[in-house]
Motif scaffolding. Structure first.
Motif, PDB file in Angstrom:
ATOM      1  N   ASP A 178     -46.953   1.461  56.566  1.00 57.65           N
ATOM      2  CA  ASP A 178     -47.216   1.995  55.229  1.00 57.65           C
ATOM      3  C   ASP A 178     -47.927   3.342  55.257  1.00 57.65           C
ATOM      4  N   THR A 179     -48.419   3.752  56.413  1.00 54.47           N
ATOM      5  CA  THR A 179     -49.012   5.090  56.505  1.00 54.47           C
ATOM      6  C   THR A 179     -47.954   6.170  56.696  1.00 54.47           C
ATOM      7  N   TRP A 180     -46.741   5.815  57.033  1.00 56.52           N
ATOM      8  CA  TRP A 180     -45.708   6.808  57.310  1.00 56.52           C
ATOM      9  C   TRP A 180     -45.373   7.697  56.113  1.00 56.52           C
ATOM     10  N   PRO A 181     -45.286   7.168  54.888  1.00 56.30           N
ATOM     11  CA  PRO A 181     -45.035   8.077  53.757  1.00 56.30           C
ATOM     12  C   PRO A 181     -46.110   9.149  53.611  1.00 56.30           C
ATOM     13  N   PHE A 182     -47.353   8.844  53.975  1.00 58.99           N
ATOM     14  CA  PHE A 182     -48.411   9.854  53.898  1.00 58.99           C
ATOM     15  C   PHE A 182     -48.231  10.912  54.988  1.00 58.99           C
ATOM     16  N   PHE A 183     -47.812  10.475  56.189  1.00 62.63           N
ATOM     17  CA  PHE A 183     -47.488  11.455  57.234  1.00 62.63           C
ATOM     18  C   PHE A 183     -46.338  12.357  56.777  1.00 62.63           C
ATOM     19  N   MET A 184     -45.367  11.752  56.114  1.00 60.43           N
ATOM     20  CA  MET A 184     -44.229  12.538  55.640  1.00 60.43           C
ATOM     21  C   MET A 184     -44.648  13.522  54.560  1.00 60.43           C
ATOM     22  N   LEU A 185     -45.559  13.105  53.688  1.00 57.65           N
ATOM     23  CA  LEU A 185     -46.059  14.011  52.652  1.00 57.65           C
ATOM     24  C   LEU A 185     -46.788  15.198  53.284  1.00 57.65           C
ATOM     25  N   LEU A 186     -47.604  14.923  54.295  1.00 56.52           N
ATOM     26  CA  LEU A 186     -48.305  16.010  54.990  1.00 56.52           C
ATOM     27  C   LEU A 186     -47.317  16.935  55.686  1.00 56.52           C
ATOM     28  N   PHE A 187     -46.287  16.375  56.312  1.00 53.93           N
ATOM     29  CA  PHE A 187     -45.265  17.205  56.965  1.00 53.93           C
ATOM     30  C   PHE A 187     -44.540  18.067  55.943  1.00 53.93           C
ATOM     31  N   ALA A 188     -44.267  17.514  54.761  1.00 55.82           N
ATOM     32  CA  ALA A 188     -43.606  18.296  53.708  1.00 55.82           C
ATOM     33  C   ALA A 188     -44.496  19.440  53.233  1.00 55.82           C
ATOM     34  N   LEU A 189     -45.794  19.187  53.101  1.00 57.16           N
ATOM     35  CA  LEU A 189     -46.708  20.257  52.691  1.00 57.16           C
ATOM     36  C   LEU A 189     -46.750  21.375  53.725  1.00 57.16           C
ATOM     37  N   LEU A 190     -46.790  20.996  55.013  1.00 59.94           N
ATOM     38  CA  LEU A 190     -46.792  22.016  56.067  1.00 59.94           C
ATOM     39  C   LEU A 190     -45.459  22.768  56.101  1.00 59.94           C
TER      40      LEU A 190
END
Length: 876
Positions: free
Chosen positions: A402-414
């Motif tokens: 469930d932490t993966w969507p947050f990693f994906m959000l951070l990757f999208a911001l970068l």
């Protein structure tokens, strides 16, 4: 080259052999200690049994008791060493015999672990010694054949390779006929096989590097086959060969370079080796084998990231997915990716460091590094889309991800930050192109996925947080980083999005019957409203918007009786504190105003009011204490930043600090350190961190204070401190002394620092009083250049005489013997100065009388001190 090669191989193998021999020696030593203790226990039990039998035989026979009471049972050999032998109900008669009573067994002393060479030879160490000798023999054989020229080069290499293969064959035979050969340990086969593998490895390198018998491509393949064969042998003879094979497999591309810089071939080979390493690690059940493969895989991933060009973008992307599969998904979902779990996990469990989290973080980070270096702007959107599909589907299948969507959000911001900005904003439809279209798609996708997961899985609260973070982060970052020219067209569209999201969240809050969801939807609505106003106003109000969220979360938590996790408050407050602390030093914020007023005079008081509101309504007692600490920090920031801005008109420049800037910065850091010490008493779990931060700030303040008080002191350099009795010396020496006195008063530091702090306060007070007198007589300058006037000398004496007398009086009232002594010492020094310095111009009789008067005064001081000492109560 030859000598270095053999030396490296010898040292590597010797290191591996020593490590495993040491591991075996420790196991053998432990087993021998246990056997020794067991033997001593059995011997002690045997002695007790014999003594008990003698007592029974020597005791007088009692037929009645013998019939009524059977003979006690002999204790078992497994009983404790210190267990006394059982006795009958009336032991007085039979125990009256000349036989010496049984003594309890002595406690076996704790043995010290020492190296036993015989035990090492009897154990598995002899096998590893043999393997080392075999490997070294193979290497030396190759070396000797080269030096002596006994055989043609090709024959030498072939014989060396055959010797290595013979050792592997011997290992197979020993394993196959272990019953006939009476082999009771697999270490014999493992030792023979490891020696053979290393010999074959050395021969392949000699054939390629020294004789050039084979090309780089052939050498690459041969070494890879040897390494993989070693990995296969690990399945038969144990994990030791797996380590050798994995190290060799990952070392092949470094040892043999084809010169083509083919990223695809390199990563294909690394992926194949990593697949074998992960599979073998799972088969042999050894974590170190997995970590070995993990390290080799990501080292080559990092190298490929630097080597690759823009055209290799899809190769790096596919390798990222392979990395996620091998080092994360295969361990969580299984090799066939069929595993599922929908049960909700706590936030603590999700955030707990695990090897899978390391794998996903490194994979995404290295892919992002490649994006920064190569800048594949044309396909960056597609990369995010495909990567999001993989990561969101994985999170849907297993709740541990469930932490993966947050990693994906951070990757999208970068990724958004690395997308090219438009060169022209004249077209009103530019928000629907490029990076701005990407921001909208990420926002809508994040909201849609969060809603889908909340509808499908009601008990997985991580997506409530994702629902709030996605629009706030993407819309906020995209607007804040947009050029000024884009704001005219961008703000109305972004405001429309936020209004729609806020309205939808408000409707959902009204319809929902779950308190935690109601609070989340209301927080989302408030966030959209606050962010909309933030965009309308200046950038500094973003801090206020975040603080408003903290206050609103506290109020909604109190109103709906829902406990919001404290870490959410702390994360938001950490952002607020960092922005409030660092923004004054950022050039963009230095001269920003709100309604014509400098922003700190507006933002800091409003932030104080909002934090006070949060303290009133927050239902968590530990969180209220934390909020009080934040409030004190903001008060300290308000005082320190405004004093700097109002007194100097600017904030200090760290590269070229002036005298006044150093004074203010030193005082500010000292005040902040006191606040951190205070906060350390309010928050239990973070008290150690606050103590260290406070000590660091105090150390920085001390360094600046030493610079302006010693190296660049106004007593030494020409520094203008200000005319009149109110000047910069108050901030340089008086206020730091007051802050340190407050630290001592409220015991913010451990008692062992008390004497040091008192000494610093005394020095600062001494400098301040003397500096004030010097400044009054020299028009704001303290430099000790020209001769001191007589009136100034007398002023020092009078002032310090009054201070010493007042100190003695107050010390007597408070019954403080230390202050009494300090006062008398000060009085003696003043009188000494008065007669030796102030009256130095006197001659003849007047000089004699001055020294007589000095002597009498000192005697009087001593008498008074003794009298006061006698008046003190005698110690009991």
């Amino acid at each position: 080259m030859e000598t270095e090669l053999f030396s490296i191989l010898f040292n590597v193998f010797l290191l591996v052999g020593v490590l495993f021999a040491f591991k075996s020696r420790q196991q053998i030593s432990t087993l021998l200690q246990q056997i020794g203790l067991l033997q001593k226990t059995v011997e002690s039990q045997s002695r007790q049994i014999e003594e008990l039998k003698q007592q029974i035989k020597s005791a007088p026979s009692d037929p009645v008791r013998d019939v009524a009471k059977p003979t006690p049972a002999v204790p078992q050999a497994t009983a404790s060493v210190n267990t006394p032998p059982p006795v009958s109900a009336k032991p007085a008669a039979p125990l009256k015999s000349p036989t010496t009573p049984a003594k309890p067994a002595k406690q076996v002393p704790k043995t010290v672990s020492t190296f036993d060479f015989e035990a090492w030879l009897r154990g598995n160490g002899i096998f590893w010694l043999g393997a080392a000798v075999l490997a070294i023999g193979g290497i030396f054989l190759a070396k000797y054949s080269i030096e002596a020229g006994l055989l043609p080069p090709s024959v030498r290499v072939i014989l060396g390779a055959l010797f290595g293969c013979a050792l592997v064959a011997a290992a197979e035979l020993a394993n196959h006929f272990k019953a006939r050969l009476r082999i009771n340990t697999p270490y014999i086969s493992a030792a023979l096989a490891s020696g053979g593998v290393i010999t074959c490895f050395a021969m392949a390198l000699v054939a390629f590097d020294f004789y050039q018998f084979i090309s780089a491509n052939v050498a690459f393949g041969v070494l890879a086959i040897i390494s993989l064969a070693s990995t296969y042998l690990a399945l038969r003879f144990g994990p030791v060969l797996a380590g050798i094979g994995i190290i060799g497999s990952y070392a092949v591309p470094a040892l043999v370079s084809t010169g083509s810089n083919n990223v695809f071939a390199l990563l294909l080979y690394v992926a194949f080796v990593s697949l074998s390493a992960v599979w073998v690690a799972e088969y042999v059940k050894q974590r170190w084998v997995w970590w070995q493969g993990f390290a080799g895989h990501f080292i080559w991933f990092a190298i490929a990231t630097v080597m690759a060009s823009t055209s290799d973008v899809w190769i790096l992307f596919v390798f990222t997915l392979v990395s996620l599969y091998l080092f994360v998904l295969s361990g969580v979902l299984g090799w066939a990716l069929t595993g599922t779990m929908t049960a909700a996990l706590s936030v603590k469990t999700l955030l707990m460091p695990r090897k899978e989290q390391t794998g996903v973080v490194l994979s995404l980070w290295l892919l992002y590094v490649f994006i920064m270096l190569s800048n594949p702007n044309d396909v960056l959107g597609w990369i995010n889309l495909l990567l999001a599909d993989v990561m969101l589907v994985a999170a849907f299948r297993h709740s541990a991800l469930d932490t993966w969507p947050f990693f994906m959000l951070l990757f999208a911001l970068l990724s958004y930050e690395n997308m090219h900005d438009l060169t022209s904003f004249e077209d009103g439809l530019f928000p629907f192109n490029g990076r701005y279209l990407f921001a909208q798609l990420v926002t809508l996708s994040g909201i849609a996925f969060s809603v889908f997961m909340l509808v499908r899985f009601a008990d997985r609260p991580a997506y409530l947080l994702l629902l709030v973070l996605t629009p706030v982060s993407m819309l906020g970052v995209s607007y804040v980083t947009a050029p000024v020219e884009a704001e005219t067209y961008l703000y109305p569209l972004w405001a429309l999005y936020m209004a729609l999201i806020g309205a939808g969240a408000s409707i959902a809050a009204v319809k929902s019957r779950v308190p935690i969801r109601q609070v989340t939807y209301l927080i989302l609505a408030n966030s959209m409203l606050a962010l909309c106003f933030t965009m309308l106003l200046s950038a500094s109000t973003l801090t206020l918007a975040i603080t408003v969220q903290v206050a609103s979360m506290s109020y909604l938590s109190w109103k709906f009786k829902v406990r919001i996790p404290d870490w959410l408050y702390k994360a938001a407050l950490l952002v607020v504190i960092c922005r409030l602390t660092l923004s004054p030093w950022v050039a963009h914020y230095k001269h920003e105003t709100i309604l014509g007023i400098h922003w700190t005079l507006v933002v800091y008081p409003m932030a104080l009011a909002l934090v006070g509101f949060a303290i009133k309504y927050n239902p968590s007692t530990p969180m209220r204490a934390w909020l009080q600490g934040v409030m004190l920090h903001i008060v300290a920031l308000l005082v320190t930043t405004e004093t700097s801005y109002l007194l100097t008109g600017d904030y200090p420049d760290f590269v070229n600090l002036s005298y006044t800037e150093s004074i203010l910065l030193s005082l500010n850091w000292l005040v902040l350190s006191a606040v951190y010490f205070w906060r350390s008493h309010l928050s239990g779990s973070l008290s150690g961190l606050y103590q260290k931060a406070g000590l660091a700030l105090m150390a920085l303040a001390t360094l600046l204070q030493m610079d302006i008080s010693l190296l660049h002191s106004p007593f030494i350099t020409q520094q203008f401190v200000g005319e009149g009795w109110v000047n910069w010396l108050w901030l340089q020496w008086l206020m730091p002394a007051v802050v340190l006195a407050i630290v001592m008063k409220f015991q913010l530091l451990p008692k062992q620092y008390s004497n040091a702090i008192l000494s610093v306060i005394a020095v600062l007070g001494f400098l301040f009083i003397n500096g004030e007198i010097r400044a009054l007589f020299n028009l704001g300058y303290l430099r000790l250049g020209p001769p001191i006037q007589q009136a100034e000398l007398y002023t020092y004496s009078v002032v310090w005489l009054a201070i010493s007398t007042l100190t003695i009086y107050l010390a007597q009232l408070r019954e403080n013997s230390a202050l009494v002594k300090a006062g008398f010492i000060g009085l003696a020094v003043v009188l000494l100065k008065a007669f030796v310095v102030d009256m130095a111009h006197l001659e003849g009789l007047f000089r004699a009388l001055s020294f007589i008067g000095l002597g009498l005064c000192l005697v009087e001081i001593g008498w008074l001190f003794q009298k006061m000492q006698k008046n003190e109560p005698e110690p009991v």
